[in-house]
Design a protein around this motif. Structure first.
Motif, short mmCIF file in Angstrom:
data_model
loop_
_atom_site.label_atom_id
_atom_site.label_comp_id
_atom_site.label_asym_id
_atom_site.label_seq_id
_atom_site.Cartn_x
_atom_site.Cartn_y
_atom_site.Cartn_z
N VAL A 103 0.86 -1.18 0.00
CA VAL A 103 0.00 0.00 0.00
C VAL A 103 0.90 1.23 0.00
CG1 VAL A 103 -1.77 1.28 1.27
CG2 VAL A 103 -1.82 -1.21 1.26
N PRO A 104 0.70 2.13 -0.98
CA PRO A 104 1.54 3.33 -1.02
C PRO A 104 1.44 4.12 0.28
CG PRO A 104 0.22 3.14 -3.02
CD PRO A 104 -0.27 2.09 -2.07
N GLU A 105 2.57 4.62 0.73
CA GLU A 105 2.61 5.37 1.98
C GLU A 105 1.64 6.55 1.97
OE1 GLU A 105 5.84 7.10 5.10
OE2 GLU A 105 6.23 5.32 3.91
N SER A 106 1.42 7.14 0.79
CA SER A 106 0.52 8.29 0.68
C SER A 106 -0.92 7.92 1.03
CB SER A 106 0.58 8.88 -0.72
OG SER A 106 0.13 7.92 -1.67
N LEU A 107 -1.26 6.64 0.98
CA LEU A 107 -2.63 6.20 1.31
C LEU A 107 -2.78 5.77 2.76
CD1 LEU A 107 -3.60 4.08 -1.84
CD2 LEU A 107 -4.08 6.49 -1.36
N LEU A 108 -1.67 5.67 3.49
CA LEU A 108 -1.72 5.20 4.87
C LEU A 108 -2.08 6.33 5.82
CD1 LEU A 108 1.42 2.88 5.01
CD2 LEU A 108 -0.99 2.21 4.81
N ASN A 109 -3.08 6.11 6.64
CA ASN A 109 -3.49 7.07 7.65
C ASN A 109 -2.86 6.71 8.98
OD1 ASN A 109 -5.79 8.86 6.48
ND2 ASN A 109 -6.20 6.80 5.71
N ASP A 110 -2.44 7.72 9.71
CA ASP A 110 -1.90 7.55 11.05
C ASP A 110 -3.04 7.04 11.95
OD1 ASP A 110 -1.12 7.97 13.75
OD2 ASP A 110 0.06 9.73 13.21
N PRO A 111 -2.83 5.95 12.68
CA PRO A 111 -3.89 5.43 13.56
C PRO A 111 -4.43 6.46 14.55
CG PRO A 111 -2.07 3.87 13.42
CD PRO A 111 -1.62 5.12 12.73
N VAL A 112 -3.57 7.34 15.03
CA VAL A 112 -4.01 8.38 15.98
C VAL A 112 -5.01 9.31 15.31
CG1 VAL A 112 -3.24 10.35 17.37
CG2 VAL A 112 -1.91 8.23 17.35
N GLY A 144 -22.29 7.98 -9.48
CA GLY A 144 -21.97 8.03 -10.90
C GLY A 144 -21.94 6.65 -11.54
N ASP A 145 -21.50 6.64 -12.77
CA ASP A 145 -21.39 5.42 -13.56
C ASP A 145 -20.21 4.58 -13.04
OD1 ASP A 145 -21.05 3.47 -15.51
OD2 ASP A 145 -20.73 4.89 -17.15
N PRO A 146 -20.48 3.32 -12.63
CA PRO A 146 -19.37 2.51 -12.10
C PRO A 146 -18.27 2.26 -13.13
CG PRO A 146 -21.39 1.21 -12.24
CD PRO A 146 -21.74 2.62 -12.59
N GLU A 147 -18.62 2.18 -14.40
CA GLU A 147 -17.60 1.97 -15.42
C GLU A 147 -16.63 3.15 -15.45
OE1 GLU A 147 -17.00 0.89 -20.15
OE2 GLU A 147 -19.00 1.33 -19.41
N ALA A 148 -17.16 4.36 -15.37
CA ALA A 148 -16.30 5.55 -15.36
C ALA A 148 -15.42 5.55 -14.11
CB ALA A 148 -17.16 6.82 -15.40
N PHE A 149 -15.97 5.17 -12.97
CA PHE A 149 -15.18 5.12 -11.73
C PHE A 149 -14.02 4.14 -11.87
CE2 PHE A 149 -14.31 2.87 -7.76
CZ PHE A 149 -13.80 3.90 -7.00
N TYR A 150 -14.30 2.92 -12.34
CA TYR A 150 -13.23 1.92 -12.44
C TYR A 150 -12.21 2.27 -13.52
CZ TYR A 150 -15.26 -1.04 -8.89
OH TYR A 150 -15.71 -1.51 -7.68
N THR A 151 -12.65 2.92 -14.58
CA THR A 151 -11.71 3.39 -15.60
C THR A 151 -10.76 4.43 -15.00
OG1 THR A 151 -13.27 2.93 -17.38
CG2 THR A 151 -11.50 4.50 -17.86
N ALA A 152 -11.32 5.38 -14.26
CA ALA A 152 -10.49 6.39 -13.61
C ALA A 152 -9.58 5.76 -12.56
CB ALA A 152 -11.38 7.46 -12.97
N LEU A 153 -10.08 4.78 -11.84
CA LEU A 153 -9.28 4.11 -10.82
C LEU A 153 -8.07 3.41 -11.45
CD1 LEU A 153 -9.26 3.45 -7.77
CD2 LEU A 153 -10.45 1.34 -8.34
N ARG A 154 -8.27 2.76 -12.59
CA ARG A 154 -7.17 2.09 -13.28
C ARG A 154 -6.12 3.08 -13.77
NH1 ARG A 154 -11.27 -1.33 -15.26
NH2 ARG A 154 -11.49 -0.07 -17.11
N SER A 155 -6.55 4.31 -14.10
CA SER A 155 -5.60 5.30 -14.60
C SER A 155 -4.93 6.10 -13.51
CB SER A 155 -6.27 6.31 -15.51
OG SER A 155 -7.40 5.85 -16.12
N GLY A 156 -5.52 6.11 -12.31
CA GLY A 156 -5.00 6.94 -11.23
C GLY A 156 -4.16 6.13 -10.26
N PRO A 157 -3.94 6.72 -9.07
CA PRO A 157 -3.11 6.03 -8.07
C PRO A 157 -3.81 4.77 -7.57
CG PRO A 157 -4.16 7.98 -7.14
CD PRO A 157 -4.46 7.98 -8.61
N ALA A 158 -3.02 3.78 -7.24
CA ALA A 158 -3.57 2.51 -6.74
C ALA A 158 -4.28 2.76 -5.43
CB ALA A 158 -2.43 1.50 -6.53
N ALA A 159 -5.44 2.15 -5.28
CA ALA A 159 -6.22 2.28 -4.04
C ALA A 159 -6.36 0.90 -3.42
CB ALA A 159 -7.59 2.88 -4.33
N GLY A 160 -6.53 0.89 -2.14
CA GLY A 160 -6.70 -0.38 -1.48
C GLY A 160 -6.79 -0.18 -0.07
#
Length: 160
Positions: A103-112, A144-160
């Motif tokens: 998981v990219p560090e930029s996506l990690l939230n501090d537990p506090v 919105g349209d789920p297809e548009a969301f998943y297309t944008a997700l594939r082109s943008g930063p990895a989420a998880g």
């Protein structure tokens, strides 16, 4: 707890384990404590993966989606006894569970920060606390349209 099990090719025992943990575990604990929680509160920690799936997270996403709707249903059922039910949605938290998962560090939230946001939301009587920007973007995309969301997700930063 996340097994990384896919729904089609993944081990059914692993998928059941995800649901046992996130859905059945949450429901069992909630039912056990509900009678004592009149005028009290329940705080369920969810995930942005309650609202979308990503490769390698099918079982986890399905279990968290079930837990999210469980949170909504339990909130309605416990309203007569004035039990507040708050769902906390976060992308990822910097814990042992996500360590080594790429998981990219930029996506990690501090537990506090997560705990502070959760408790502030609980104190404010909020039904839902969306902790981070990516979780908020995912929530906004739901209408919105789920297809548009998943297309944008594939082109943008990895989420998880």
């Amino acid at each position: 707890m996340a097994t990384n099990a896919d729904l089609i090719a993944g081990d059914l025992a692993e998928i059941r384990h995800e649901l046992d943990t996130h859905f059945w575990g949450t429901l069992t604990v909630t039912r056990a404590f509900a009678p004592q929680l009149a005028d009290g509160a329940i705080l369920n920690v969810l995930s942005a993966l309650s609202w979308f799936a990503s490769p390698g997270n099918g079982a986890y996403a399905a279990a968290k989606a079930a837990q999210w709707n469980l949170t909504n249903a339990v909130r309605l059922e416990l309203t007569p006894q004035r039990t507040q039910v708050t769902g906390v949605i976060v992308t990822a938290v910097d814990t042992d569970m996500v360590a080594g998962r790429g998981v990219p560090e930029s996506l990690l939230n501090d537990p506090v920060v997560v705990v502070r946001a959760a408790l502030d939301g609980l104190e404010a009587g909020r039904w839902e606390v969306v902790v981070d920007q990516l979780a908020g973007m995912v929530k906004q995309a739901l209408s919105g349209d789920p297809e548009a969301f998943y297309t944008a997700l594939r082109s943008g930063p990895a989420a998880g």
